[in-house]
Design an enzyme around this catalytic site. Structure first.
Site, PDB file in Angstrom:
ATOM      1  CB  ALA A 113      -0.911   0.001   1.224  1.00  0.00           C
ATOM      2  N   GLY A 131      13.022  -3.347  -3.847  1.00  0.00           N
ATOM      3  CA  GLY A 131      13.996  -2.865  -4.815  1.00  0.00           C
ATOM      4  C   GLY A 131      15.417  -2.954  -4.282  1.00  0.00           C
ATOM      5  CG  LEU A 171       5.573  13.825  24.810  1.00  0.00           C
ATOM      6  CD1 LEU A 171       6.030  15.264  24.896  1.00  0.00           C
ATOM      7  CD2 LEU A 171       5.300  13.261  26.200  1.00  0.00           C
ATOM      8  CB  VAL A 216      14.383   1.593  29.911  1.00  0.00           C
ATOM      9  CG1 VAL A 216      13.988   0.120  29.959  1.00  0.00           C
ATOM     10  CG2 VAL A 216      13.181   2.475  30.219  1.00  0.00           C
ATOM     11  CG  HIS A 265     -12.050  40.427  16.616  1.00  0.00           C
ATOM     12  ND1 HIS A 265     -11.245  40.040  17.672  1.00  0.00           N
ATOM     13  CD2 HIS A 265     -13.246  40.773  17.149  1.00  0.00           C
ATOM     14  CE1 HIS A 265     -11.922  40.166  18.804  1.00  0.00           C
ATOM     15  NE2 HIS A 265     -13.143  40.611  18.508  1.00  0.00           N
TER      16      HIS A 265
END
Length: 467
Positions: free
Chosen positions: A38, A115, A187, A238, A446
């Site tokens: 895809a 490829g 995040l 970690v 505005h």
């Protein structure tokens, strides 16, 4: 089908498919090779687009839960995660089909397969049926993008220990999500699952979130996310993870080293960045040079050290951004067609699609101080913006930096509602070499959020009028 082309593009992401389309528009014969099946690359299939679909859906869910009552709307809502994921998948499918349509429209041959460059001007494509199709081209463009950066000693299974790929496809909401990395991906996906009900704990090796952006904005961003319920553990690394009967036991320690501790979680998202994807392309055999970070080395016209082979997007130097890859794609396509192609790297924006959004362009204060450039600052808070008040989105501010002598806009950072859209005005100003006064004296509708940008520009010369 012909096997001889003016250009063969390897990679069908934002860099690759846009290069192919532009080349087709310019009258060159072109093929775009991608192994995924895809077209659209990481961005359309498992990155930008599905994550933004989930960010939007989760934001609406959270808004219905927490803000509707304040607006006088009574509603009872419940989460249908299966339907939310189905909507995300539908959007992805429509957009990838759209790329196929654009290929046909612009006479681009899309080839599904792996490829490999066998020599300058020669590409072998391993097709899904196992057969090989050999292509020749005057020019080859490497646009293979990037892949998830691994965390040493941690095996990603996309179920309990996940990358961004698994982060957009969980079948249930984790009770506790541990995010490793306080950058854009961590995040954003942390925001999705926080809104849907997860307890989110973020571990970051550095001493700040979103490294690389304006420090003042970074600190404000962390405060806002903490207020939303995020827990941050900075300057921490970690060192191991163990699957237990109830979930995961993640071992962490201070970044410089020290006493270890254990964090329990149901799911751990590894989001420590991305690495250029150049595996299996045959670059070593044809002598294409890579830098120490594995990126393809190019000149200012995107050509590698091997004549006729070029690279654009995440697999070469620079920010790993879809729109940066797209701009490089257009520039290179036009160069190959004998036109002038150029990218202004000082005017490429970057956006974090949390709520509020964070958007930046150009230099930040730390950059200017390090370079010894005298500058002026204009700031304006969304608490003083009428439109922001009406939509209950007053967290954040606009910050514009301009040259102290010439008033030329050098950079901008926005944290607030629609920051990703608002930054476009400043990007355009920078592209045309505008001053802060040019923005300040341009009429803005505005009440709109864009007025905050104008007021910040006014603030550069200390004539902000709405605060």
């Amino acid at each position: 089908m012909a096997d001889n082309f003016d250009v063969v593009v390897i990679g069908g992401g934002p860099g690759g498919y846009n290069a192919a389309i532009r080349l087709g528009q310019l009258g060159l014969s072109v093929a775009c090779v991608d192994k995924r099946g895809a077209f659209g690359g990481t961005c359309l299939n498992i990155g930008c687009i599905p994550s933004k679909a989930l960010l939007h859906a989760s934001e609406r869910f959270h808004e219905a839960q927490t803000d509707f009552a304040k607006l006088g709307i009574k509603a009872k809502v419940e989460l249908d995660l299966v339907a939310m994921m189905a909507q995300k998948t539908k959007v992805v499918g429509e957009l990838t089909k759209g790329v196929e349509f654009l290929f046909k429209k612009n006479k681009v041959e899309g080839i599904v397969g792996e490829g490999r460059i066998t020599a300058p001007g020669n590409i072998d494509v391993k097709l899904p049926d196992g057969k090989t199709r050999s292509l020749t081209a005057k020019h080859i463009i490497i646009a293979t993008g990037s892949d998830v950066a691994p965390l040493p000693g941690v095996t990603i299974d996309e179920k309990q220990i996940i990358s961004s790929t698994g982060g957009i496809a969980l079948s249930s909401v984790p009770k506790k999500l541990l995010v490793v990395g306080a950058g854009v991906i961590g995040l954003e996906l942390g925001s999705v699952w926080k809104r849907l009900g997860s307890e989110v704990h973020v571990v970051e090796f550095l001493d700040r979130v979103t490294p690389g952006i304006d420090l003042e904005v970074s600190k404000a961003f962390q405060r806002i996310l903490t207020k939303q319920g995020f827990t941050f553990q900075l300057s921490t690394k970690v060192t191991g993870v163990e699957k237990t009967g109830s979930g995961l036991a993640v071992t962490v320690e201070p970044a410089p080293g020290g006493e270890k501790s254990v964090i329990e979680a149901d799911v751990m998202l590894v989001a420590i960045g991305r690495r250029p994807y150049t595996d299996g392309l045959g670059l070593e055999s044809v002598g294409v040079a890579l830098d120490k970070r594995g990126r393809v080395i190019t000149d200012n016209h995107y050509q590698t050290n091997v004549k006729g082979i070029y690279a654009i997007g995440d697999c070469r130097e620079g920010a790993m951004l879809a729109h940066k890859a797209e701009d490089e794609a257009v520039a290179l396509a036009e160069l190959l067609a004998g036109k002038a192609g150029h990218v202004n790297y000082d005017a490429i924006p970057s956006v974090v699609y949390t709520f509020p959004e964070v958007a930046t362009v150009g230099k930040n204060e730390e950059d200017l101080k390090a370079a010894g450039i005298a500058y002026k600052v204009g700031k304006f808070p969304f608490t003083a913006n009428a439109r922001a008040k009406t939509i209950m989105a007053t967290d954040g501010f606009v910050k514009i930096l301009a040259d102290a002598k010439t008033d030329k806009v050098l950079g901008c950072a926005i944290i607030g509602p629609e920051a990703g859209n608002l930054i476009a005005e400043v990007v355009l100003a920078m592209e045309f070499g505008a001053s802060s006064e040019d923005i300040a004296r341009t009429c803005h509708s505005h009440p709109t959020l864009t007025e905050a940008v104008r007021q910040a520009a006014m603030g550069v010369e200390n004539w902000t009028m709405q605060m």
